[in-house]
Design a protein around this motif. Structure first.
Motif, short mmCIF file in Angstrom:
data_model
loop_
_atom_site.label_atom_id
_atom_site.label_comp_id
_atom_site.label_asym_id
_atom_site.label_seq_id
_atom_site.Cartn_x
_atom_site.Cartn_y
_atom_site.Cartn_z
N ARG A 212 0.83 -1.20 0.00
CA ARG A 212 0.00 0.00 0.00
C ARG A 212 0.87 1.26 0.00
O ARG A 212 0.58 2.24 -0.70
CB ARG A 212 -0.94 -0.01 1.20
N ALA A 213 1.94 1.24 0.77
CA ALA A 213 2.83 2.40 0.80
C ALA A 213 3.53 2.58 -0.55
O ALA A 213 3.66 3.70 -1.06
CB ALA A 213 3.86 2.22 1.92
N ALA A 214 3.96 1.48 -1.15
CA ALA A 214 4.62 1.55 -2.46
C ALA A 214 3.66 2.07 -3.52
O ALA A 214 4.03 2.87 -4.38
CB ALA A 214 5.15 0.17 -2.84
N PHE A 215 2.41 1.61 -3.45
CA PHE A 215 1.41 2.07 -4.41
C PHE A 215 1.20 3.58 -4.27
O PHE A 215 1.09 4.29 -5.28
CB PHE A 215 0.10 1.32 -4.19
N ARG A 216 1.15 4.06 -3.05
CA ARG A 216 0.99 5.50 -2.82
C ARG A 216 2.17 6.27 -3.41
O ARG A 216 1.99 7.32 -4.05
CB ARG A 216 0.87 5.75 -1.33
N ASP A 217 3.37 5.75 -3.25
CA ASP A 217 4.55 6.42 -3.80
C ASP A 217 4.57 6.38 -5.32
O ASP A 217 5.06 7.32 -5.96
CB ASP A 217 5.82 5.78 -3.25
N LEU A 218 4.06 5.31 -5.90
CA LEU A 218 4.00 5.24 -7.37
C LEU A 218 3.09 6.31 -7.94
O LEU A 218 3.28 6.77 -9.07
CB LEU A 218 3.51 3.85 -7.81
N GLY A 219 2.08 6.71 -7.17
CA GLY A 219 1.15 7.73 -7.64
C GLY A 219 1.54 9.14 -7.27
O GLY A 219 0.80 10.09 -7.58
N ALA A 220 2.70 9.32 -6.64
CA ALA A 220 3.13 10.66 -6.23
C ALA A 220 3.52 11.50 -7.44
O ALA A 220 3.75 10.98 -8.55
CB ALA A 220 4.31 10.55 -5.27
N GLU A 221 3.59 12.80 -7.24
CA GLU A 221 4.00 13.70 -8.31
C GLU A 221 5.52 13.73 -8.44
O GLU A 221 6.24 13.42 -7.50
CB GLU A 221 3.47 15.11 -8.03
N GLY A 222 5.97 14.10 -9.62
CA GLY A 222 7.40 14.26 -9.84
C GLY A 222 8.05 13.04 -10.46
O GLY A 222 7.85 11.92 -10.00
N GLY A 223 8.80 13.26 -11.53
CA GLY A 223 9.50 12.17 -12.20
C GLY A 223 8.57 11.32 -13.04
O GLY A 223 7.34 11.42 -12.96
N SER A 224 9.16 10.44 -13.84
CA SER A 224 8.37 9.51 -14.65
C SER A 224 7.91 8.33 -13.79
O SER A 224 8.40 8.12 -12.68
CB SER A 224 9.21 8.99 -15.82
#
Length: 260
Positions: A212-224
């Motif tokens: 769940r934490a990784a999924f949240r980070d994948l959806g963060a802004e910035g970078g490809s």
């Protein structure tokens, strides 16, 4: 000791295993191999260079091994391989591969293909996959183990669906779906993780928290998306997270559905 109904047509050259049951009005071509305990209920067509693994059941009206629905196909010899203990329900179609796509359409073991679904040329379907009624896929799709494809969904050609992902009913999937993703919508979006499936498989709570934490980070802004995936790989020590990252960084002919 196989049980073959007198109205069935078994062409010379077909290889029939032990304890096979072939019901009325089935047609088995000369290059077909049926493993031990295979059952063709009735009105089933198995043709082309097709093999069906032991214990698989095929229900009325299914057609396995016919030529691909691809205008580039020019009669080359290509194959269908169906694994063991599958249930292939009424009017399912599985087309042979094409030379340009590797020449093989494959379904793994312990899958359930419900009525009316279509597996197109050069698709590779993993193990324990469920494809619900009337779901269809274009050519060259890759479906990971334990995935669920909802009813009346459509997968664009070359789409990859990762292990353990779930696609909701009536979804149009045009881009790759990460492992354990939850996808739905007319133009499908990545809505979250398939948490129900993960819990049913007994994944430890700490691994679910990491996902769940990784999924949240994948959806963060910035970078490809790929850059965020690389950062996730450096942050979380989880086999499931690592699998998602490898999927994102692997070769593909499509872009990705990303977290909304």
């Amino acid at each position: 000791m196989s049980d073959i109904h007198p109205s069935a047509v078994i062409e010379e050259g077909a290889r029939i295993g032990a304890d096979v049951r072939i019901g009325p009005f089935c047609h088995v071509g000369p290059d077909v191999t049926l493993g031990d305990g295979v059952e063709l209920r009735s009105h089933v067509v198995v043709t082309g260079l097709t093999s069906i693994g032991a214990g698989t059941q095929v229900f009325p009206g299914a057609v396995l091994g016919e030529i691909p629905q691809d205008l580039k196909f020019s009669g080359e010899q290509t194959r269908v391989e169906v694994g063991e203990r599958n249930r292939i329900r009424e009017h399912v179609t599985i087309n042979a591969g094409t030379a340009g796509g590797g020449g093989l359409t494959r379904v793994g073991d312990d899958c359930l293909l419900m009525a009316g679904c279509h597996v197109a040329h050069d698709c590779h379907v993993g193990n324990r996959v469920i494809i619900v009624n009337q779901a269809v896929m274009g050519g060259h799709c890759i479906i990971g183990d334990d995935a669920i494809i909802g009813g009346m969904s459509a997968l664009h050609q070359f789409v990859r669906v990762g292990r353990g992902a779930m696609i909701g009913g009536m979804s149009g999937v045009e881009r790759d779906v990460i492992p354990y993703g939850l996808v739905q919508g007319e133009r499908a979006g990545l809505e979250g993780l398939n948490l129900v499936g993960l819990k049913r498989r007994g994944l430890p709570r700490e691994d679910i928290h990491a996902l769940r934490a990784a999924f949240r980070d994948l959806g963060a802004e910035g970078g490809s998306f790929q850059e965020r995936a690389q950062k996730v790989a450096e942050t979380y020590q989880s086999d499931q997270v690592r699998e998602i990252v490898e999927f994102i960084l692997g070769a593909t002919d499509r872009s990705f559905l990303t977290p909304r």
